[in-house]
Design an enzyme around this catalytic site. Structure first.
Site, mmCIF file in Angstrom:
data_model
loop_
_atom_site.group_PDB
_atom_site.id
_atom_site.type_symbol
_atom_site.label_atom_id
_atom_site.label_comp_id
_atom_site.label_asym_id
_atom_site.label_seq_id
_atom_site.Cartn_x
_atom_site.Cartn_y
_atom_site.Cartn_z
ATOM 1 C CG ASP A 273 -1.607 -1.334 1.413
ATOM 2 O OD1 ASP A 273 -2.481 -1.642 0.601
ATOM 3 O OD2 ASP A 273 -1.245 -2.086 2.346
ATOM 4 C CG HIS B 210 -3.195 -5.212 3.317
ATOM 5 N ND1 HIS B 210 -2.798 -4.338 2.323
ATOM 6 C CD2 HIS B 210 -3.468 -6.380 2.679
ATOM 7 C CE1 HIS B 210 -2.834 -4.952 1.157
ATOM 8 N NE2 HIS B 210 -3.247 -6.192 1.336
HETATM 9 P P1 NAD Z 1 -2.005 -18.507 -4.300
HETATM 10 O O1 NAD Z 1 -3.335 -19.164 -4.155
HETATM 11 O O2 NAD Z 1 -1.416 -18.371 -5.662
HETATM 12 O O3 NAD Z 1 -0.943 -19.279 -3.409
HETATM 13 C C1 NAD Z 1 -1.171 -19.605 -2.081
HETATM 14 C C2 NAD Z 1 -0.430 -20.897 -1.813
HETATM 15 O O4 NAD Z 1 -0.505 -21.140 -0.413
HETATM 16 C C3 NAD Z 1 -1.027 -22.114 -2.520
HETATM 17 O O5 NAD Z 1 -0.007 -22.789 -3.235
HETATM 18 C C4 NAD Z 1 -1.588 -22.950 -1.381
HETATM 19 O O6 NAD Z 1 -1.492 -24.348 -1.620
HETATM 20 C C5 NAD Z 1 -0.665 -22.518 -0.238
HETATM 21 N N1 NAD Z 1 -1.186 -22.740 1.108
HETATM 22 C C6 NAD Z 1 -2.461 -22.661 1.541
HETATM 23 N N2 NAD Z 1 -2.530 -22.989 2.839
HETATM 24 C C7 NAD Z 1 -1.276 -23.256 3.237
HETATM 25 C C8 NAD Z 1 -0.698 -23.668 4.457
HETATM 26 N N3 NAD Z 1 -1.450 -23.874 5.549
HETATM 27 N N4 NAD Z 1 0.621 -23.879 4.518
HETATM 28 C C9 NAD Z 1 1.384 -23.680 3.426
HETATM 29 N N5 NAD Z 1 0.907 -23.311 2.228
HETATM 30 C C10 NAD Z 1 -0.411 -23.094 2.138
HETATM 31 O O7 NAD Z 1 -2.110 -17.090 -3.583
HETATM 32 P P2 NAD Z 1 -1.108 -15.837 -3.700
HETATM 33 O O8 NAD Z 1 -1.546 -14.996 -4.844
HETATM 34 O O9 NAD Z 1 0.295 -16.289 -3.624
HETATM 35 O O10 NAD Z 1 -1.539 -15.033 -2.382
HETATM 36 C C11 NAD Z 1 -1.264 -15.550 -1.097
HETATM 37 C C12 NAD Z 1 -1.898 -14.686 -0.021
HETATM 38 O O11 NAD Z 1 -1.306 -13.390 -0.019
HETATM 39 C C13 NAD Z 1 -3.404 -14.440 -0.216
HETATM 40 O O12 NAD Z 1 -4.064 -14.511 1.044
HETATM 41 C C14 NAD Z 1 -3.460 -13.020 -0.758
HETATM 42 O O13 NAD Z 1 -4.691 -12.403 -0.502
HETATM 43 C C15 NAD Z 1 -2.333 -12.400 0.031
HETATM 44 N N6 NAD Z 1 -1.799 -11.131 -0.477
HETATM 45 C C16 NAD Z 1 -1.447 -10.188 0.443
HETATM 46 C C17 NAD Z 1 -0.903 -8.982 0.023
HETATM 47 C C18 NAD Z 1 -0.513 -7.907 1.013
HETATM 48 O O14 NAD Z 1 -0.225 -6.785 0.570
HETATM 49 N N7 NAD Z 1 -0.479 -8.147 2.309
HETATM 50 C C19 NAD Z 1 -0.702 -8.754 -1.345
HETATM 51 C C20 NAD Z 1 -1.058 -9.756 -2.256
HETATM 52 C C21 NAD Z 1 -1.622 -10.951 -1.807
HETATM 53 C C1 LMR Z 2 -3.479 -6.581 -2.545
HETATM 54 O O1 LMR Z 2 -3.560 -5.555 -1.871
HETATM 55 O O2 LMR Z 2 -3.190 -6.556 -3.755
HETATM 56 C C2 LMR Z 2 -3.665 -7.915 -1.879
HETATM 57 O O3 LMR Z 2 -4.036 -7.758 -0.544
HETATM 58 C C3 LMR Z 2 -4.601 -8.800 -2.621
HETATM 59 C C4 LMR Z 2 -6.033 -8.373 -2.466
HETATM 60 O O4 LMR Z 2 -6.865 -9.223 -2.110
HETATM 61 O O5 LMR Z 2 -6.326 -7.206 -2.705
#
Ligand code: NAD
Ligand code: LMR
Length: 328
Positions: free
Chosen positions: A161, A189
């Site tokens: 962000d 967030h």
């Molecule tokens: P994704 O679905 O591509 O990958 C997630 C992976 O985590 C999958 O491979 C799944 O099998 C694995 N997983 C699920 N539970 C698990 C566990 N208990 N132990 C280990 N692995 C596990 O998702 P992504 O696009 O990589 O996003 C991951 C997370 O990050 C989501 O919750 C998304 O919303 C979040 N995210 C946060 C931010 C932020 O700014 N904080 C930004 C982008 C995404």
């Molecule tokens: C983001 O800010 O891009 C991540 O937290 C993914 C989402 O769900 O928005």
């Protein structure tokens, strides 16, 4: 050469990790003199483990000189054994139309298990960044389930962000991102976060002298709050490369320190700063030095800012109350 650092990444076969792992292994996190062992965690599901095999093959094919080991795990405690740094990414991402807090039910349990595992196995000075959403409350769950680790070991990521706000301000002011300093993301967030430009500067000049307040309040604040949703709408899945980049920025600055007179946004366990309830994981302006973060205190806040800071605090309290059973 230094002793290898142990870096855990959960959700290692997922989208964010597909960018993050290669950046860590190439030295972009810890520098060109620091060998790394990657300790990877995935769910014990055939498709995920097959995908993880592929990622590990690609890591090998990069022939990174600094990558001296890669471990694959399905057990959190084994994954976190003696780790120095932990990126908790593995969690379900949201789909269009959802808020991040709608993921709590699906994801909260993961962080209770992983908090306990970190408590049992990680280095006592481990630095943890929670990326999986809803990141602040997941971080609180992990931290509360790790009573033998200092609360200062835990953080959640609002750096994406922060970077988004910096990029938007730079574009509006006709400046470069490197000229932007001291943006603050307060709170969660989520779409209640408060991207605050009151202390931001552009080449040393107050940002609010250079842009109109209408753009700031009516366009920029909602655009940063809704940027994750905009990316999901455009890409069909949530931000991945930019999230990985922000995770590297977050951890890198925590380890190596922030530049003089510049702060970054990190969600950390509140000690009551700015009258935010103690124990919530709240995003604050922080500086980092000697491997420790410090919340920047006593910044002046307007009535407008305090209202927004409270709104996002209230949402965090609601999220916390919804996961009370996971908070020892
Ligand atoms: P994704 O679905 O591509 O990958 C997630 C992976 O985590 C999958 O491979 C799944 O099998 C694995 N997983 C699920 N539970 C698990 C566990 N208990 N132990 C280990 N692995 C596990 O998702 P992504 O696009 O990589 O996003 C991951 C997370 O990050 C989501 O919750 C998304 O919303 C979040 N995210 C946060 C931010 C932020 O700014 N904080 C930004 C982008 C995404
Ligand atoms: C983001 O800010 O891009 C991540 O937290 C993914 C989402 O769900 O928005």
């Amino acid at each position: 050469m230094n002793k290898p650092a142990r870096v855990a990444v959960t959700g290692a076969a997922g989208q964010i990790s597909y960018s993050l792992l290669f950046r860590i292994a190439s030295g972009q996190l810890l520098g060109k003199d620091q060998p790394v062992i990657l300790s990877l965690l995935e769910v014990n599901v055939e498709a995920a483990l097959r995908a993880l095999d592929g990622v590990v093959m690609e890591l090998a094919d990069c022939a990174f000189p600094l990558l001296v080991g890669v471990e694959k795990h399905t057990d959190a405690q084994a994954c976190f054994d003696a780790v120095d740094y932990a990126f908790l990414v593995g969690a379900r991402p949201r789909k269009a139309g959802m808020e991040r807090k709608d993921l709590l039910e699906a994801n909260a349990q993961i962080f209770s298990v992983q908090g306990k595992a970190l408590d049992a196995a990680a280095s006592r000075s481990v630095k943890v960044v929670v990326v999986g959403n809803p990141a602040n409350t997941n971080c609180m769950i992990a931290q509360r389930n790790a009573p033998s680790l200092a609360p200062e070991c835990f953080s959640a990521m609002t750096r994406l962000d922060h970077n988004r706000a910096a990029a938007q301000l730079a574009a509006r002011a006709g400046a470069e991102v490197k000229d932007i300093a001291n943006i603050i993301i307060w709170g969660n967030h989520s779409s209640t976060q408060f991207p605050d430009l009151a202390h931001a500067t552009v080449s040393g000049r107050p940002a609010l002298d250079l842009i109109d307040s209408d753009w700031y309040e009516v366009e920029m604040i909602p655009a940063v709050q809704q940027r994750g949703a905009a990316i999901i709408s455009a890409r069909g899945s949530s931000s991945a490369a930019s999230a990985a980049s922000a995770a590297i920025d977050h951890m890198h600055d925590w380890i190596f320190g922030t530049a003089a007179d510049r702060y970054v946004s990190m969600a950390v366990v509140s000690q009551g700063e700015y009258e935010i309830e103690k124990g919530l994981v709240y995003s604050y302006p922080c500086t980092c030095q000697d491997g420790k973060y410090q919340v920047v205190e006593r910044l002046k806040t307007s009535d407008f800012a305090r209202t927004k800071m409270k709104e996002t605090e209230d949402e965090l309290k609601q999220e916390r109350d919804g996961v009370a059973s996971l908070l020892p």
